[in-house]
Design a protein around this motif. Structure first.
Motif, PDB file in Angstrom:
ATOM      1  N   GLY A 153       0.671  -1.290  -0.166  1.00  0.00           N
ATOM      2  CA  GLY A 153       0.011  -0.287  -0.018  1.00  0.00           C
ATOM      3  C   GLY A 153       0.336   1.465  -0.125  1.00  0.00           C
ATOM      4  N   THR A 154       1.672   1.144   0.871  1.00  0.00           N
ATOM      5  CA  THR A 154       2.603   2.697   1.274  1.00  0.00           C
ATOM      6  C   THR A 154       4.019   2.178   0.766  1.00  0.00           C
ATOM      7  N   GLY A 155       5.007   1.011   1.029  1.00  0.00           N
ATOM      8  CA  GLY A 155       5.434   0.961   0.790  1.00  0.00           C
ATOM      9  C   GLY A 155       5.779   0.343   1.296  1.00  0.00           C
ATOM     10  N   GLY A 156       6.440  -0.229   2.851  1.00  0.00           N
ATOM     11  CA  GLY A 156       6.445  -1.003   3.900  1.00  0.00           C
ATOM     12  C   GLY A 156       6.992  -2.098   2.863  1.00  0.00           C
ATOM     13  N   THR A 157       5.372  -2.666   2.403  1.00  0.00           N
ATOM     14  CA  THR A 157       6.168  -4.972   1.695  1.00  0.00           C
ATOM     15  C   THR A 157       6.850  -4.483   0.573  1.00  0.00           C
ATOM     16  N   ALA A 158       7.090  -3.175  -0.266  1.00  0.00           N
ATOM     17  CA  ALA A 158       7.674  -3.330  -0.913  1.00  0.00           C
ATOM     18  C   ALA A 158       9.128  -3.084  -0.772  1.00  0.00           C
ATOM     19  N   ARG A 159       9.444  -2.632   0.679  1.00  0.00           N
ATOM     20  CA  ARG A 159      10.752  -2.409   1.143  1.00  0.00           C
ATOM     21  C   ARG A 159      11.081  -4.273   1.418  1.00  0.00           C
ATOM     22  N   VAL A 160      10.335  -4.856   1.838  1.00  0.00           N
ATOM     23  CA  VAL A 160      11.071  -5.727   2.676  1.00  0.00           C
ATOM     24  C   VAL A 160      11.340  -7.140   1.087  1.00  0.00           C
ATOM     25  N   ALA A 161      10.458  -6.637  -0.050  1.00  0.00           N
ATOM     26  CA  ALA A 161      10.606  -7.130  -1.678  1.00  0.00           C
ATOM     27  C   ALA A 161      11.823  -7.010  -1.319  1.00  0.00           C
ATOM     28  N   ASP A 162      12.149  -5.817  -1.609  1.00  0.00           N
ATOM     29  CA  ASP A 162      13.307  -5.018  -2.568  1.00  0.00           C
ATOM     30  C   ASP A 162      14.720  -5.903  -0.708  1.00  0.00           C
ATOM     31  N   ALA A 163      14.739  -6.216   0.000  1.00  0.00           N
ATOM     32  CA  ALA A 163      15.879  -6.727   0.572  1.00  0.00           C
ATOM     33  C   ALA A 163      15.802  -7.999   0.412  1.00  0.00           C
ATOM     34  N   PHE A 164      14.448  -9.082   0.119  1.00  0.00           N
ATOM     35  CA  PHE A 164      14.487 -10.365  -0.420  1.00  0.00           C
ATOM     36  C   PHE A 164      15.418 -10.528  -1.894  1.00  0.00           C
ATOM     37  N   GLU A 165      14.702  -9.575  -2.436  1.00  0.00           N
ATOM     38  CA  GLU A 165      15.473  -9.239  -3.918  1.00  0.00           C
ATOM     39  C   GLU A 165      17.564  -9.894  -3.398  1.00  0.00           C
ATOM     40  N   ARG A 222       5.983 -27.076  -4.884  1.00  0.00           N
ATOM     41  CA  ARG A 222       6.481 -26.467  -4.909  1.00  0.00           C
ATOM     42  C   ARG A 222       6.441 -25.589  -3.792  1.00  0.00           C
ATOM     43  N   PRO A 223       7.810 -25.141  -2.985  1.00  0.00           N
ATOM     44  CA  PRO A 223       8.287 -24.917  -2.112  1.00  0.00           C
ATOM     45  C   PRO A 223       7.993 -23.266  -2.110  1.00  0.00           C
ATOM     46  N   ALA A 224       6.913 -22.802  -1.027  1.00  0.00           N
ATOM     47  CA  ALA A 224       6.751 -21.456  -0.890  1.00  0.00           C
ATOM     48  C   ALA A 224       6.729 -20.867   0.859  1.00  0.00           C
ATOM     49  N   VAL A 225       7.012 -19.863   0.781  1.00  0.00           N
ATOM     50  CA  VAL A 225       7.168 -18.919   1.586  1.00  0.00           C
ATOM     51  C   VAL A 225       6.643 -18.034   1.828  1.00  0.00           C
ATOM     52  N   VAL A 226       5.816 -17.439   2.747  1.00  0.00           N
ATOM     53  CA  VAL A 226       5.163 -17.141   3.821  1.00  0.00           C
ATOM     54  C   VAL A 226       5.080 -16.269   4.285  1.00  0.00           C
ATOM     55  N   ILE A 227       5.165 -14.437   3.974  1.00  0.00           N
ATOM     56  CA  ILE A 227       5.954 -12.944   5.055  1.00  0.00           C
ATOM     57  C   ILE A 227       4.806 -12.549   5.043  1.00  0.00           C
ATOM     58  N   SER A 228       4.043 -12.025   6.272  1.00  0.00           N
ATOM     59  CA  SER A 228       4.088 -10.992   6.551  1.00  0.00           C
ATOM     60  C   SER A 228       4.015 -10.003   6.697  1.00  0.00           C
ATOM     61  N   VAL A 229       3.749  -9.216   7.555  1.00  0.00           N
ATOM     62  CA  VAL A 229       4.730  -7.614   7.602  1.00  0.00           C
ATOM     63  C   VAL A 229       3.318  -5.913   8.262  1.00  0.00           C
TER      64      VAL A 229
END
Length: 294
Positions: A13-25, A81-88
Motif C-alpha cells: 500500500g504505502t511501500g513497507g512491503t515493497a521495502r521487504v521485497a527489495d531486501a529479499f530480491e 513447489r516450495p513457498a515462503v509466506v511473509i507478513s508485514v
C-alpha cells in the motif's frame, strides 16, 4: 536447499512491503539466484516461475489483504513447489496478528504448495499510531539484516512454521468484515480544495478504485484501506469521510524517513525506543536483528 530462481509476489500500500521485497530480491541476487518480481496491482494474472514462491503482504485486519486472496484463487495447482509466506505489520508477531498468515498458507497448501517457511516482518506503522523517526530508522535498518537471516535459513533447508493463538484465529475470521468496512471507507473518501486534478490517485491506486471523470473523483467498492491515496497524494487533497482517527496526522512517507536516516549515526537503545507496551513485538524484532544496544 538449492534454488536457481525465485518468484517474489507481493501487495503493497504505502511501500513497507515493497521495502521487504527489495531486501529479499537483493539477498537472492547476491547469491546468484534469479528473481522475478510481481506487484499485485490492478488485474494481474498468476505467475508460474521459479523454484520457490515468496509471497509477501501487509497485515490488514489480522489477515492478508483482498488482492492476495484473490490472486491465490487464480494460481494453478503446483506439485510440492516450495513457498515462503511473509507478513508485514507495524506491531510484529504478537496477538492479535499471529494468525494473519494462516488463511494464505491454507490456500497455498490446497493448491499443492509446500509452505516451508513463514515469518512476520516489521515496517513502520501507518495506521492509528505512528513511530517516531528514530524507531522508523531502526526498523528500516534491521529489516535487511533479518531478511538475510531468513534467506540463509531457507537455503540451509530449515523449516519454520508457527502456531497461532486460538483467540487470534477468531480475530482473523472476524477480520474479513474489513471487506465491508473497506468499501464504506473507500466510498466515503473526499477530495478537498487542494486538488489540482493531476490524476496521481487514479493512476497509482493499486485496486483501480479511483476514477476521474469530467473533473470529478469517483470512488468505487474495491478499497482495501491501503492508505496509498491519502498519504501519497502530492497535494494532500484526499481525506477520509469516516474513520479519520486511523490516519496519522503527521502523514506517512517512508522515502523521507530513508533520506533522513542516511545522516543518522547514533541510534537509541532498544529499551528506550520501545517503551510502550504496544511495541513489544517491535522490540523483539529489533533484538533479533542484533543491530542495536538493548
Amino acid at each position: 536447499m538449492a534454488f536457481n530462481n525465485a518468484n517474489l509476489v507481493y501487495f503493497t500500500g504505502t511501500g513497507g512491503t515493497a521495502r521487504v521485497a527489495d531486501a529479499f530480491e537483493h539477498s537472492f541476487k547476491k547469491r546468484a539466484i534469479a528473481v522475478q518480481r510481481t506487484e499485485l496491482s490492478g488485474l494481474i494474472e498468476p505467475v508460474v516461475f521459479g523454484d520457490v514462491l515468496v509471497l509477501l503482504f501487509p497485515v490488514y485486519a489480522f489477515n492478508a489483504p483482498k488482492p492476495i486472496l484473490e490472486w491465490l484463487k487464480k494460481i494453478p495447482q503446483a506439485r510440492n513447489r516450495p513457498a515462503v509466506v511473509i507478513s508485514v505489520s507495524g506491531g510484529g508477531d504478537i496477538s492479535p496478528n499471529t494468525a494473519s498468515r494462516e488463511a494464505t498458507i491454507r490456500h497455498l497448501e490446497k493448491k499443492g504448495y509446500d509452505v516451508i517457511y513463514e515469518k512476520m516482518m516489521v515496517m513502520p506503522s501507518n495506521f492509528l499510531i505512528g513511530y517516531d523517526e528514530s524507531l522508523c530508522a531502526m526498523v528500516l535498518h534491521a529489516t535487511p539484516v533479518i531478511v538475510e537471516k531468513v534467506v540463509n535459513e531457507i537455503l540451509a533447508g530449515e523449516r519454520h512454521r508457527t502456531q497461532p493463538y486460538g483467540i487470534d484465529r477468531i480475530a482473523s475470521k472476524l477480520g474479513y468484515l474489513e471487506t465491508i468496512g473497506g468499501r464504506i471507507f473507500g466510498r466515503r473518501l473526499k477530495v478537498n480544495e487542494k486538488c489540482i486534478e493531476c490524476g496521481w490517485c487514479e493512476k497509482l491506486c493499486p485496486q483501480e478504485n479511483i476514477k476521474i471523470s469530467e473533473g470529478r473523483h469517483h470512488f468505487g467498492n474495491e478499497c482495501v484501506i491501503c492508505m496509498r491515496c491519502i498519504y501519497g497524494c502530492p497535494q494532500k487533497a484526499i481525506v477520509p469521510g469516516i474513520g479519520k482517527f486511523v490516519v496519522l496526522s503527521e502523514g506517512f512517507d517512508l522515502s523521507k524517513v530513508e533520506d533522513r536516516m542516511n545522516h543518522l549515526s547514533v541510534y537509541p537503545r532498544i529499551s528506550s525506543a520501545t517503551k510502550h507496551s504496544s511495541l513489544r513485538g517491535v522490540r523483539d524484532y529489533l533484538i533479533e536483528s542484533n543491530c542495536f544496544q538493548l
